[in-house]
Design an enzyme around this catalytic site. Sequence first.
Site, short mmCIF file in Angstrom:
data_model
loop_
_atom_site.label_atom_id
_atom_site.label_comp_id
_atom_site.label_asym_id
_atom_site.label_seq_id
_atom_site.Cartn_x
_atom_site.Cartn_y
_atom_site.Cartn_z
N LYS A 139 -13.28 -27.31 -15.70
CA LYS A 139 -14.00 -26.42 -16.41
C LYS A 139 -14.64 -25.43 -15.42
CE LYS A 139 -17.78 -26.20 -20.06
NZ LYS A 139 -18.44 -25.07 -19.39
N ASP B 131 0.77 -1.21 -0.15
CA ASP B 131 -0.07 0.06 -0.13
C ASP B 131 0.78 1.26 0.00
OD1 ASP B 131 -2.17 -1.51 0.02
OD2 ASP B 131 -2.69 -1.42 2.16
#
Length: 670
Positions: free
Chosen positions: A111, A35
């Site tokens: 998938k 940050d």
Amino acid sequence: MDIQAQLEQYRRTLNEWNHRYYDLDAPVVSDYEYDMLLRKLEQLEQEHPELITPDSPTQRVGGQALEAFQQVRHEVPLQSLQDVFDAAELNAFFQRVGQQVQSPNWIVEPKVDGLSVALEYVDGVFVRGATRGDGQVGEDVTENLRTVRSIPLRLQDAPHRLIVRGECYMARSVFQKLNAQREEEGKPLLANPRNAAAGSLRQLDPKVAAKRRLDCVIFNIQLTDGPSFETDSASLDYLAGLGFPVIEHPVLRTAEEVSEWIAALGEDRERYLFDIDGAVVKLDALAGREQLGETAKFPRWAAAWKYPPEQKETTVQDIVIQVGRTGVLTPKAVVAPVRLAGTTVTNATLHNQDFIAERDIRIGDTVVVQKAGEIIPQVVSVVREKRPSQAQPYRFPTVCPVCGAPVRRDEDGAAIRCTGAECPAQLARTITHFASRGAMDIEGLGPAVVQSLLREGLVHSAADLYTLDPARVAQLDGMGEKSAAKLQSALEASKSRGLARLLTAFGIRQVGEKAAQTLSRTFRTLDRLMQASEEELVAVDDVGEITAQSLLEWFASPQSQHLISALREAGVSFESREQPIGEKLAGKSIVLTGTLSRYSRSEAKQLLEAQGAKVTGSVSKKTSYVVAGEAAGSKLTRAQELGVPVLTEEEMIALLEEGTAAPAAQTERE
């Protein structure tokens, strides 16, 4: 080091940290260090906006909202796959391929149940991303995809052009947190992670998409002018080397190995962060793919195994009612433990009263449960022939199981809610709403502070806020004496917010800010409003029969009466601060546009409505006046086109005072 070189260094470092955190799951610095460096980059880019690049980590937060998505025609179609549902169909696929390709190797991939996208890079920089659409034409969602931190914005040693295909998804943990937040805010819950991902990626405001914390995994090269490969597995390894998060892709040699892997994946699907709805089986050799070709819809070298929803029988041991933060009563079946889709299930959702009644679900019943596309297992059906003779129809409670207040069904749906103003199950949301900006506007009393107060047992209703001990508040995590003193001042100031704010704070169903203001102007005091009959309430603008009934029921509740009594004792004002409704502008429809100098938009709206005007958001032939401030936009243009009178701010003030517009207001302005 010059500014541009420093910017590049910051960006390279942050992109590398992103890659290690999101793609490799191996962070090398703390969130604080990340940050701090990101803030340095932001400050430097603010000082030199001409040096901002599209691949900068600062561009992931979301840019300007779009009016609509542009269409994108895919250079290489994004085909779908042919589904197979059983062993016979899968073996037929193996045989068809084996007739043309000798000793094929297979790639098998989970998938991912998400939204397919194409990502385009030029000289290693991400320049465009699009949804699959119909496979030929998709939608340009570049700005939203920039917010997906697992998608690299810059690649190292990349070819000049590269288009890859991947699947965007929402992790199950993120989905659960999002739904918990939506429940707290009283919004409809999202059905499943796939729908949540699709809706997030198609937000017109990228800042909304950024908050949804989507992820992406890549599974194919669509187009490149870079190196060529003999196998798909080699191309995926190459993509991983460029910095992409690549789908798991084991290479298997026989149909038997593929079938075993598919079965193992089905049993172990919970280990993935994302939902999967099947397994993708692909020929590994790219030359073999060329040889097999494709149909109009599907490639002949791949198939998608679809797992059938796993269903098992169990018995309903009990039906319990949970009360959510919005007061909705949700029934849950406690079932005998059963192994389902890789986990042990002991509870199943029953959704609502209608769901139970339609299926006639009873305690003691044998039921079929499944966990297909849902995080929580659900009851599919009742096995009637196994029903015990003593099983009785289930009766939904008429009072809240937590606080004992009456429950009421929503007028526009199947939800049944607790009506208790001080119900413990709803307390966090109730107090947070009470303190919100549109209600009592108690600065410093956000959700985190409310949770701390509840955790320490300092409040049991909104009224307890006004008897808080500042010394105890100062001891809460993240507070301290200064914050506690500020909160005390904010609480004291909120006592004089007035009747309209207080009515909004109560959270009475059907009573929003506008209705609260109208009621406040009309009845002037809370005591007078509490004495109003249904006929008197219905006669008020913005109050229909349903709203009137909600008001009468809420005021009649013992919990509401206790809350009002405690607020009165605390010195909270029950008097109206709104001007009585006048008649100077009765029947007038007015639109505000641009920035006013003396009033905010909401203040001007309140002044106009106090004189009987109806303030709307769009201009039509029925509009009486358009009040135009600085930087007025399309609404001013529309008014001029329709010949609607346009007022300045000064003319609006004169209109409020006199009830008629000055002659100049009847002419169009340049």
